[in-house]
Design an enzyme around this catalytic site. Structure first.
Site, PDB file in Angstrom:
ATOM      1  N   ALA A 115       0.784  -1.244  -0.168  1.00 26.81           N
ATOM      2  CA  ALA A 115      -0.170   0.141  -0.097  1.00 26.81           C
ATOM      3  C   ALA A 115       0.835   1.237  -0.154  1.00 26.81           C
ATOM      4  CB  ALA A 115      -0.986  -0.020   1.244  1.00 26.81           C
ATOM      5  N   GLY A 162       1.347   1.248  -4.902  1.00 23.03           N
ATOM      6  CA  GLY A 162      -0.126   0.079  -4.174  1.00 23.03           C
ATOM      7  C   GLY A 162      -1.661   1.408  -4.337  1.00 23.03           C
ATOM      8  N   ARG A 220      17.596  -0.376 -11.661  1.00 29.80           N
ATOM      9  CA  ARG A 220      16.115  -1.190 -11.115  1.00 29.80           C
ATOM     10  C   ARG A 220      16.821  -2.634 -10.680  1.00 29.80           C
ATOM     11  NH1 ARG A 220      14.114   1.237 -15.573  1.00 29.80           N
ATOM     12  NH2 ARG A 220      12.274   2.438 -15.097  1.00 29.80           N
ATOM     13  N   ARG A 225       3.961   6.641 -21.378  1.00 27.68           N
ATOM     14  CA  ARG A 225       5.144   8.023 -21.156  1.00 27.68           C
ATOM     15  C   ARG A 225       5.635   8.227 -23.540  1.00 27.68           C
ATOM     16  NH1 ARG A 225       9.235   4.863 -16.392  1.00 27.68           N
ATOM     17  NH2 ARG A 225       8.332   6.401 -14.809  1.00 27.68           N
ATOM     18  N   HIS A 261      11.723  -3.586 -18.617  1.00 32.65           N
ATOM     19  CA  HIS A 261      11.627  -3.118 -18.021  1.00 32.65           C
ATOM     20  C   HIS A 261      12.712  -2.294 -17.739  1.00 32.65           C
ATOM     21  CE1 HIS A 261       9.568   0.266 -17.162  1.00 32.65           C
ATOM     22  NE2 HIS A 261       9.775   0.058 -15.080  1.00 32.65           N
TER      23      HIS A 261
END
Ligand code: TXD
Length: 309
Positions: free
Chosen positions: A11, A15, A89, A152, A176
């Site tokens: 969350a 989220g 990432r 994007r 990604h």
């Protein structure tokens, strides 16, 4: 007809905003789950208190008990660390793999019938790991990234041309990561190829900006990564699944035999509906695009090798 239930595990920024988009669009009831005691409950309650103002009638609840995943139609995993400036990432792999593993085990225990959408980075490898751990048929698990990278690109083309984003279509495939593959031949404005409207230099610049767009936001925010556009894309994909819209969206999907691949999750155009990945659409790639796609697949495989699944 009873409303569908979408659960979002994690969350945090992505989220909680995904929960807000889902509620605003009345797509489903939402269960937000986070390990931080009280956080998901607090955010869910806050969203419910916006309901009278915005007039949405779905229920948004929060919990730190995985048992509340029960009866979900779709579970979205956004749990995990985001990037900070200077990080790629890939740097997130170890910690996020452990988080995704523990979450997927809970999902399988409490709602084995649910479809799964993974958002946590490094995206393509996390979807693969989630698939392995879950034992789900591959069409029932999908990763969100291409939707964002394409959004994007669409935003940048619209900004560059001073035209409505509604008229801009674009497609970013591959992983990604830095090797993602924005497809200029499939970028159009009301059907007009973008290369007819922008100089080659400008097209190059827009494609390059797309590849680095996540990093551009990380370096501006300094404390985390993007969440408005990512959460909007999560909601877009959730809507396609829950409302069985059969949208064509680039998603990280399991390619075995498709695109000549031997079993890897990578971003490709997908028909997304209530059964999940209902079809992988193979588009024609020229030599240069194919090379870039293969390069991106190789980067995913290299990273996946670190996880040994
Ligand atoms: O295109 C994409 N796929 C992405 C991915 C776009 C944007 C963000 N992307 C990735 O999503 C990002 O790199 C992260 O790996 C995740 C979540 O990003 P967010 O910005 O939402 O991170 P936050 O705000 O730190 O939220 C993560 C929440 C936080 O509240 C933690 O308490 C929670 O995850 N968390 C957990 N919840 C439940 N269960 C477990 N085990 C757990 N561990 C952490």
């Amino acid at each position: 007809m009873a409303r569908k239930k979408v659960s979002i595990v994690g969350a945090g920024h992505v989220g909680s905003h995904a929960a807000l988009w889902l509620a605003l669009k009345e797509i489903s009831d939402v269960m937000l789950i986070d390990i931080v005691e009280g956080m998901a409950e607090g955010k869910a309650l806050d969203i419910m208190e916006a309901a009278p103002v915005e007039g949405f009638d779905v229920s948004v609840r929060g919990s730190s008990d995985y048992g509340d995943l029960a009866a979900s139609d779709l579970v979205i995993i956004t749990a995990g660390l985001p990037r900070k400036p200077g990080m790629t990432r890939s740097d997130l792999i170890g910690k996020n793999a452990a988080i995704v593993k523990s979450v997927v085990e809970q999902v399988v225990m409490h709602c084995p019938q649910a479809l799964l959408m993974v958002v946590t980075n490094p995206l393509d490898v996390m979807v693969h790991a989630a698939w392995k751990i879950s034992g789900l048929p591959p069409e029932r698990i999908v990763g969100m990234a291409g939707a964002l990278d394409s959004a994007r690109l669409r935003a940048f083309v619209a900004m560059e041309l001073g035209v409505s984003v509604e008229d801009v279509q674009a497609m970013v495939i591959g992983g990604h990561g830095d090797e993602m593959v924005p497809l200029r031949r499939y970028t159009t404005v009301s059907g007009i190829p973008v290369e007819r409207l922008l100089s080659p230099g400008k097209v190059d610049a827009v494609m390059e900006r797309t590849k680095k767009a996540g990093g551009e936001i990380v370096s501006l925010l300094k404390t985390g990564s993007a969440f408005y556009a990512p959460s909007a894309c999560v909601a877009e994909m959730a809507e396609a699944i829950i409302r069985d819209k059969k949208r064509i969206i680039p998603c990280a999907a399991y390619c075995k035999g498709r695109y000549g691949l031997d079993g890897v999750f990578v971003g490709v155009p997908v028909r997304l509906g209530e059964r999940g990945v209902e079809e992988i659409i193979e588009i024609d790639l020229d030599t240069e695009e194919r090379k870039a796609f293969d390069n991106s697949v190789a980067a995913i495989k290299k990273l996946a090798a670190e996880l040994k699944f």
